[in-house]
Structures are given as structure tokens and as C-alpha cells.
Design an enzyme around this catalytic site. Structure first.
Site, short mmCIF file in Angstrom:
data_model
loop_
_atom_site.label_atom_id
_atom_site.label_comp_id
_atom_site.label_asym_id
_atom_site.label_seq_id
_atom_site.Cartn_x
_atom_site.Cartn_y
_atom_site.Cartn_z
N ARG A 100 -49.86 1.01 100.18
CA ARG A 100 -50.23 1.15 101.59
C ARG A 100 -51.72 0.81 101.67
O ARG A 100 -52.55 1.54 101.13
CB ARG A 100 -49.97 2.58 102.08
N HIS A 127 -44.84 -3.03 108.55
CA HIS A 127 -44.31 -1.80 107.94
C HIS A 127 -42.83 -2.07 107.64
O HIS A 127 -41.93 -1.53 108.30
CB HIS A 127 -44.50 -0.62 108.91
N GLN A 130 -40.28 0.76 107.06
CA GLN A 130 -39.95 1.43 108.32
C GLN A 130 -38.93 0.60 109.10
O GLN A 130 -37.93 1.13 109.60
CB GLN A 130 -41.24 1.61 109.14
N ASP A 221 -44.56 4.07 119.34
CA ASP A 221 -45.42 4.45 118.20
C ASP A 221 -46.77 4.88 118.78
O ASP A 221 -47.06 4.66 119.97
CB ASP A 221 -45.56 3.24 117.25
N CYS A 260 -41.52 6.16 114.63
CA CYS A 260 -41.70 6.16 113.17
C CYS A 260 -42.38 7.43 112.69
O CYS A 260 -42.28 7.77 111.52
CB CYS A 260 -42.49 4.93 112.75
N ARG A 288 -35.70 6.48 105.64
CA ARG A 288 -36.77 5.80 104.90
C ARG A 288 -36.42 5.79 103.41
O ARG A 288 -36.53 4.77 102.73
CB ARG A 288 -38.12 6.52 105.11
N1 CP Z 1 -43.72 6.58 109.37
C1 CP Z 1 -44.58 6.66 108.34
O1 CP Z 1 -44.83 5.68 107.64
O2 CP Z 1 -45.11 7.90 108.15
P1 CP Z 1 -46.30 8.27 107.15
O3 CP Z 1 -47.53 7.61 107.68
O4 CP Z 1 -46.37 9.75 107.15
O5 CP Z 1 -45.96 7.73 105.79
N1 NVA Z 2 -48.77 2.09 113.60
C1 NVA Z 2 -49.01 3.28 112.81
C2 NVA Z 2 -47.82 3.61 111.98
C3 NVA Z 2 -47.92 4.85 111.15
C4 NVA Z 2 -46.72 5.09 110.30
C5 NVA Z 2 -50.23 3.09 111.94
O1 NVA Z 2 -50.42 2.00 111.39
O2 NVA Z 2 -51.03 4.02 111.83
#
Ligand code: CP
Ligand code: NVA
Length: 301
Positions: A100, A127, A130, A221, A260, A288
Site C-alpha cells: 500500500r 484499489h 477492493q 467513498d 469500502c 476482501r
Molecule cells: N477498505 C480498505 O482498504 O480499508 P483499510 O484502509 O482499513 O485497509
Molecule cells: N479512497 C480511500 C480509500 C480507503 C480505503 C483512500 O484512498 O483513502
């Protein structure tokens, strides 16, 4: 399939196979309990996470593998040593890297310089895990994805991009409604629309909520993604008319509410909707793990 950096490079066959595999792992976990025996996965996180971190860690464990979590205690990736060295060193010990990162470029660099599969656990652009989990959730509810009409309302972001490529690969319809200036990346929209056309799907963009008619599900989101520098007060006025609330759910005939997470109740969606009967947020969260396990099996199994 050597990596999962984005959904857009998957064939339709590979995408649908991942969904079926996830369903099978979910239904028969015992059958897969040794699928990753002897394999190790490094989990590299530049940003916070609850769902991604835990679902990968526990998921890998359920497949008989071992996960090592690396946070950025030494600063952002690439500061103490180049991303390329990080990738080549990790490849000496582990069988896959889950990452990430702030930028998609870092993920691509890890894939380029490492010799093991890399899985994108969220970047500024995508993502994909997701997206896979969410299309799995939609498949569980509607079975035939070509009949699904997914609405996305709010900020066009990384999650929107992955949902959009998922829609294209599923041959589904997706309508994306955003305030002016907050649409998903224009180039990616064009790519997704071309892919959708190939598979009988349709991706439509609008600034008007009235574009949402007879949708299967509404997805939203956060208005401010990790790494965004915008102030809430600044955008609140612009985004508030796009809040997903009971009225919007009713007027669009939406059967499901999706997010998400993390969710900001009272902002992108009302608490009533987030915690309401049509909300499938926890099913998405659970999925997930199953979707990611399907990815790991495909890459390492
Ligand atoms: N939806 C998601 O990716 O959640 P986190 O940021 O908690 O991993
Ligand atoms: N769009 C959000 C998703 C988090 C899971 C972010 O990037 O923070």
C-alpha cells in the site's frame, strides 16, 4: 498474470475466474488450508489500514502461509534505501509482496525490480483488491453481473477507478456521479469505457443525481482520501448535495448500499444508510479476504 497492480490489465476470463475462485475458497475454506504452505508474503504499508492489513494477514494464515508486516517506521519507502533495493532484497526471502503506497509508481517499481509477484493494496490510482471484493459481493447478490447497474456517487478516486474496470470486465453498467472537478481520471475513464464496450458493459459519467435510475446498488467513498491535502470545510459545501441518504436510495430504487470503509457518517453517506438494512459494508469487508486469497492462489498456488 504475474502481479496484481491494477484490474485494467486483466483479461475478462482472468477477472471472472478470480471471482469464482474466491467463491470457492469462501465456501470450502478447509480445502485450501495448505494452499500456501511454506510460502511467505511481505506486507508493506506506507499508509494506515484496518481491513487490508488484517484481511491479508489472516487470509494468508488461513491458506497455510506466513505474513510479515512492515510499516514505515523508517520513513517513507525509498528514503532509507531505493525502492528497487527494497524490492530486490524482499525477493530474497518472500514469495510475494503486498504493498500500500502513496503512488502507483512505487508499486510499479516494486514489481519491476523484485522477482516475486506484487499485489497492489491501494495506491493513489487504484484499489484492485477492493474492486474484486466488491464485484464478488455484487455477484453474491445479483448472480448475473451483466444485469447489474452500479452507481458510484461522490469523489472520483482510486476506488472508483478499480470499480470502473471491474464493471467493464464484468460487462455491467456503471453510472458515476461526481461534483464538477472531482471526476475520475479522464484517461482511465476512456480506457474503462473502451474495455466496457468490448465486453457489453457501459460506463456513464454525470454531474446530476437524476442520471441514476433503477440502480442495483449505490457505492460511495470518503470525500478526502489518504494523501489528499484538501480541507473538509472547503469541499463540504460542494459535496453535501451528493450525500447518499435514504431519499437518494429510494428515488433510485437502489437495493444495496456499498462503501469500502472507513465511512464518515453524515458526510458521504447518512448514518441511517451506512447502518441500514440495505448496507452490505461488512459483507464487502469480509469478501476482501476471500478475493485476496483468490489472487494469492492464482499468483503463488
Ligand atoms: N477498505 C480498505 O482498504 O480499508 P483499510 O484502509 O482499513 O485497509
Ligand atoms: N479512497 C480511500 C480509500 C480507503 C480505503 C483512500 O484512498 O483513502
Amino acid at each position: 498474470m504475474n502481479h496484481l497492480l491494477t484490474l485494467k490489465t486483466l483479461t475478462q476470463e482472468a477477472f471472472l475466474e478470480l471471482l469464482s475462485s474466491a467463491q470457492s475458497i469462501k465456501a470450502n475454506p478447509q480445502q485450501y488450508s495448505q494452499a500456501l504452505a511454506g510460502k511467505s508474503v511481505a506486507m508493506l504499508f506506507e499508509k494506515p489500514s484496518l481491513r487490508t492489513r488484517v484481511s491479508f494477514d489472516i487470509g494468508i494464515n488461513k491458506l497455510g502461509g506466513h505474513a510479515v508486516y512492515l510499516d514505515q517506521q523508517n520513513g517513507a519507502l525509498g528514503v532509507r534505501e531505493p525502492v528497487s533495493d527494497f524490492a530486490s532484497n524482499l525477493s530474497c526471502w518472500v514469495d510475494a509482496i503486498v504493498a500500500r503506497t502513496f503512488t502507483q509508481q512505487t508499486i510499479e517499481e516494486l514489481a519491476e525490480h523484485g522477482s516475486v509477484p506484487v499485489v497492489n493494496a491501494l495506491s493513489d490510482l487504484y484499489h484492485p483488491c477492493q474492486g474484486l471484493a466488491d464485484w464478488l459481493t455484487l455477484k453474491e447478490h445479483f448472480v448475473d453481473l451483466t444485469q447489474v447497474h452500479l452507481a458510484y456517487v461522490g469523489d472520483g478516486n482510486n476506488v472508483t477507478h478499480s470499480l470502473m474496470f471491474g464493471a467493464a470486465l464484468a460487462g455491467a453498467k456503471m453510472t458515476i456521479v461526481c461534483p464538477p472537478g472531482h471526476f475520475p481520471d479522464a484517461m482511465l475513464v476512456l480506457e474503462a469505457q473502451a474495455l466496457a464496450q468490448k465486453h457489453g458493459g457501459d460506463i456513464v459519467l454525470s454531474e446530476k443525481l437524476s442520471a441514476l435510475e433503477n440502480v442495483s446498488a449505490i457505492y460511495t467513498d470518503t470525500w478526502i482520501s489518504m494523501g489528499d491535502t484538501v480541507e473538509l470545510a472547503e469541499i463540504k459545501q460542494k459535496f453535501m448535495p451528493f450525500q447518499v441518504n435514504t431519499q437518494l436510495m429510494q428515488q433510485t430504487n437502489a437495493q444495496l448500499f456499498m462503501h469500502c470503509l472507513p465511512a464518515y457518517r453524515g458526510q458521504e453517506a447518512s448514518a441511517e444508510v451506512v447502518d441500514g438494512e440495505q448496507s452490505v459494508i461488512l459483507q464487502q469487508a469480509e469478501n476482501r479476504m476471500h478475493a485476496q486469497n483468490a489472487v494469492l492462489l492464482k499468483l503463488l498456488g
